[in-house]
Design a protein around this motif. Structure first.
Motif, PDB file in Angstrom:
ATOM      1  N   LEU A  15       1.936  -4.114  -3.503  1.00 57.21           N
ATOM      2  CA  LEU A  15       2.611  -3.782  -2.421  1.00 57.21           C
ATOM      3  C   LEU A  15       3.246  -4.932  -1.678  1.00 57.21           C
ATOM      4  CD1 LEU A  15      -0.285  -1.918  -0.400  1.00 57.21           C
ATOM      5  CD2 LEU A  15       1.734  -0.985  -0.957  1.00 57.21           C
ATOM      6  N   ASP A  16       4.497  -4.770  -1.310  1.00 51.53           N
ATOM      7  CA  ASP A  16       5.440  -5.612  -0.583  1.00 51.53           C
ATOM      8  C   ASP A  16       5.239  -5.886   0.951  1.00 51.53           C
ATOM      9  OD1 ASP A  16       7.170  -4.119   0.545  1.00 51.53           O
ATOM     10  OD2 ASP A  16       8.450  -4.023  -1.040  1.00 51.53           O
ATOM     11  N   ASP A  17       5.610  -6.896   1.511  1.00 51.34           N
ATOM     12  CA  ASP A  17       5.321  -6.916   2.920  1.00 51.34           C
ATOM     13  C   ASP A  17       5.661  -5.672   3.763  1.00 51.34           C
ATOM     14  OD1 ASP A  17       4.101  -9.459   2.406  1.00 51.34           O
ATOM     15  OD2 ASP A  17       5.735 -10.609   3.049  1.00 51.34           O
ATOM     16  N   SER A  18       6.941  -5.299   3.376  1.00 45.81           N
ATOM     17  CA  SER A  18       7.592  -3.995   4.208  1.00 45.81           C
ATOM     18  C   SER A  18       6.570  -2.731   4.069  1.00 45.81           C
ATOM     19  CB  SER A  18       8.955  -3.786   3.887  1.00 45.81           C
ATOM     20  OG  SER A  18       9.063  -3.355   2.486  1.00 45.81           O
ATOM     21  N   GLN A  19       6.135  -2.609   2.812  1.00 44.85           N
ATOM     22  CA  GLN A  19       5.482  -1.419   2.654  1.00 44.85           C
ATOM     23  C   GLN A  19       3.920  -1.578   3.204  1.00 44.85           C
ATOM     24  OE1 GLN A  19       5.496  -1.733  -1.732  1.00 44.85           O
ATOM     25  NE2 GLN A  19       6.835   0.052  -2.024  1.00 44.85           N
ATOM     26  N   LEU A  20       3.456  -2.711   3.219  1.00 50.71           N
ATOM     27  CA  LEU A  20       2.224  -3.164   3.909  1.00 50.71           C
ATOM     28  C   LEU A  20       2.468  -2.774   5.532  1.00 50.71           C
ATOM     29  CD1 LEU A  20      -0.835  -3.510   3.792  1.00 50.71           C
ATOM     30  CD2 LEU A  20      -0.204  -6.112   3.946  1.00 50.71           C
ATOM     31  N   CYS A  21       3.484  -3.385   5.999  1.00 52.15           N
ATOM     32  CA  CYS A  21       3.779  -3.105   7.374  1.00 52.15           C
ATOM     33  C   CYS A  21       3.926  -1.645   7.690  1.00 52.15           C
ATOM     34  CB  CYS A  21       5.132  -3.970   7.864  1.00 52.15           C
ATOM     35  SG  CYS A  21       5.586  -3.648   9.599  1.00 52.15           S
ATOM     36  N   HIS A  22       4.325  -0.803   6.580  1.00 51.11           N
ATOM     37  CA  HIS A  22       4.756   0.603   6.924  1.00 51.11           C
ATOM     38  C   HIS A  22       3.508   1.294   7.090  1.00 51.11           C
ATOM     39  CE1 HIS A  22       6.396   4.822   6.356  1.00 51.11           C
ATOM     40  NE2 HIS A  22       5.353   4.680   5.281  1.00 51.11           N
ATOM     41  N   ILE A  23       2.585   0.893   6.350  1.00 49.22           N
ATOM     42  CA  ILE A  23       1.418   1.603   6.244  1.00 49.22           C
ATOM     43  C   ILE A  23       0.588   1.484   7.510  1.00 49.22           C
ATOM     44  CG2 ILE A  23      -1.054   1.627   4.831  1.00 49.22           C
ATOM     45  CD1 ILE A  23       0.636   0.835   2.428  1.00 49.22           C
ATOM     46  N   ILE A  24       0.438   0.127   7.943  1.00 52.05           N
ATOM     47  CA  ILE A  24      -0.290  -0.322   9.100  1.00 52.05           C
ATOM     48  C   ILE A  24       0.412   0.363  10.211  1.00 52.05           C
ATOM     49  CG2 ILE A  24      -0.774  -2.110  10.779  1.00 52.05           C
ATOM     50  CD1 ILE A  24      -0.788  -4.010   8.425  1.00 52.05           C
ATOM     51  N   LYS A  25       1.645   0.621  10.537  1.00 53.21           N
ATOM     52  CA  LYS A  25       2.204   1.300  11.651  1.00 53.21           C
ATOM     53  C   LYS A  25       1.843   2.874  11.580  1.00 53.21           C
ATOM     54  CE  LYS A  25       6.140  -1.838  12.647  1.00 53.21           C
ATOM     55  NZ  LYS A  25       7.665  -1.832  12.755  1.00 53.21           N
TER      56      LYS A  25
END
Length: 421
Positions: A15-25
């Motif tokens: 997972l890249d940072d943007s994907q992890l951010c998307h999941i958290i949101k």
């Protein structure tokens, strides 16, 4: 037992940072948060087995409004340390199929808050990775791979299967009305109807070899039948051809991989009250009966099927009908698809269901640790997939009496019903 190669995989590998951010949101909304940690661990160590991918649990800790929030996730990715398997998954579009199902579920807008959902929502999905909420903290679990289902487990699973089928039947009806012509899901998702394994493939040929070896080694009933491998193969190939889109009846999206690890149960006082279907990499399109029989042959004993068949088939069809909209009911009436027609398709689908139990049994009935060592080694993956997997399967059968019994029973039943006649 060797070290699990997945234990060295880190969050950033999948997972890249943007994907992890998307999941958290997706989990918390648009609030302001700060990442504290993200911990990844292989799910196989906890008894989670899966053939078409690597499985992990991901624990994300964030600070939200001054408090610590823990988000627990389940992750499936393309294998990072088994190139032949990754190529196998990609070549046969297994992940592409699963992406299509989640797109369709999103389009149908049925993944809303539901006290008794029949499928789980995906927070992130593409052809490399799938991320979902971990259902374990919500009280869901799978059963042991060697445990056959009793009637309560069968009924609650078939309720979810019926709702799954009804949702796709209603979707096709809605699209047909909007387009003012008959519509099929495979128009927009043709790869759903592409079969990867259950056709004339080396995998089927090696399965026939294994079945003959199981009977000749362990069966006291049928170990004198001559040329057994050839006879198995003939029946296997004919059974493969039977699962198809049949124009004269109802067709729906089929899960086509309903074994114990793809069904999660929630319990109340030890009794299953709901089931969630997971893992849509093997979906097909065809008559609903194929899903019902495939599930039954992979999770129950022959004696159970003989005792309760009328009960669970009526239960499935009643719930399926209950969740159909009025326009779909009218469409099925024109097709002549009623309970009696459903029962005819049940009989027609049993040979394919028996084949499914035979082909998947050696993999899915093996405990996860042994299965990982046996079938997930890049050096032997292609040989065991396409040539001969008899040696490790027979060896494990000699060590595990219940594994042997399950394999012998399903193969003997197939011989009795289709090979010996």
């Amino acid at each position: 037992m060797g070290k699990d190669r997945r234990s060295s995989v880190r969050v950033g590998d999948i997972l890249d940072d943007s994907q992890l951010c998307h999941i958290i949101k997706k989990c918390i909304g648009d609030g302001s948060w700060q990442l504290v940690s993200a911990e990844l661990r292989p799910a196989a160590a906890e008894g989670i087995a899966g053939f078409l991918g690597d499985h992990f649990r991901l624990t994300v800790r964030i600070k939200l409004d001054g408090r610590l929030v823990i988000i627990r996730l389940f992750v499936k990715s393309l294998p990072l340390n088994n190139a032949p398997k990754a190529e196998f998954i990609d070549e046969h579009h297994f992940n592409k199929k699963e992406v299509s199902i989640f797109k369709l579920l999103d389009e149908m807008d049925i993944l809303v808050e539901d006290a008794n959902p029949f499928v789980a929502n995906a927070l992130l999905y593409n052809e490399s990775i799938l991320v979902m909420r971990d259902l374990t903290p919500e009280g869901y679990s799978t059963t042991n791979q060697l445990q056959t289902f009793d009637l309560p487990h069968v009924l609650v699973t078939l309720a979810s299967v019926a709702r799954f089928h009804a949702a796709f039947a209603n979707h096709e009806t809605k699209k047909s009305l909007a387009l003012q012509r008959p519509y099929s899901i495979v128009e927009e998702h043709p790869h759903i109807n592409v079969e990867s394994n259950f056709k004339d493939t080396p995998w089927i040929h090696s399965g026939a070899k294994l079945s003959a070896n199981i009977i000749n080694t362990f069966s006291n009933k049928y170990n004198t039948i001559p040329d057994l491998e050839t006879k198995f193969l003939k029946q296997f190939l004919e059974a493969c051809d039977e699962l198809a889109e049949h124009k004269e009846t109802l067709n729906v999206v089929l899960h086509k991989d309903l074994w114990v690890n793809n069904i999660m149960f929630k319990y109340e006082n030890g009794v299953p009250i709901n089931s969630i279907l997971v893992d849509f990499q093997c979906v097909r399109y065809g008559p609903p009966a194929f899903d019902v029989t495939f599930f039954i042959y992979n999770t129950t004993s022959r004696s159970f099927r003989e005792q309760y068949e009328g009960t669970y088939l009526k239960h499935y069809f009643n719930i399926f009908t209950e969740f159909l909209d009025v326009h779909t009911k009218s469409r099925l009436k024109v097709l002549g698809y009623d309970f009696e027609d459903f029962l005819r398709w049940i009989e027609y689908s049993k040979r394919f269901a028996g084949l499914g139990g035979i082909m998947l049994g050696p993999y899915v009935l093996m405990d996860p640790g042994t299965a990982q060592v046996t079938f997930d080694d890049p050096a032997t993956f292609e040989k065991l997939t396409n040539e001969d997997r008899s040696e490790p399967v027979l060896a494990h059968a000699r060590r595990c009496a219940e594994y042997k019994r399950r394999l012998v029973d399903i193969n003997e039943e197939f011989v009795e019903r289709y090979v010996r006649p």
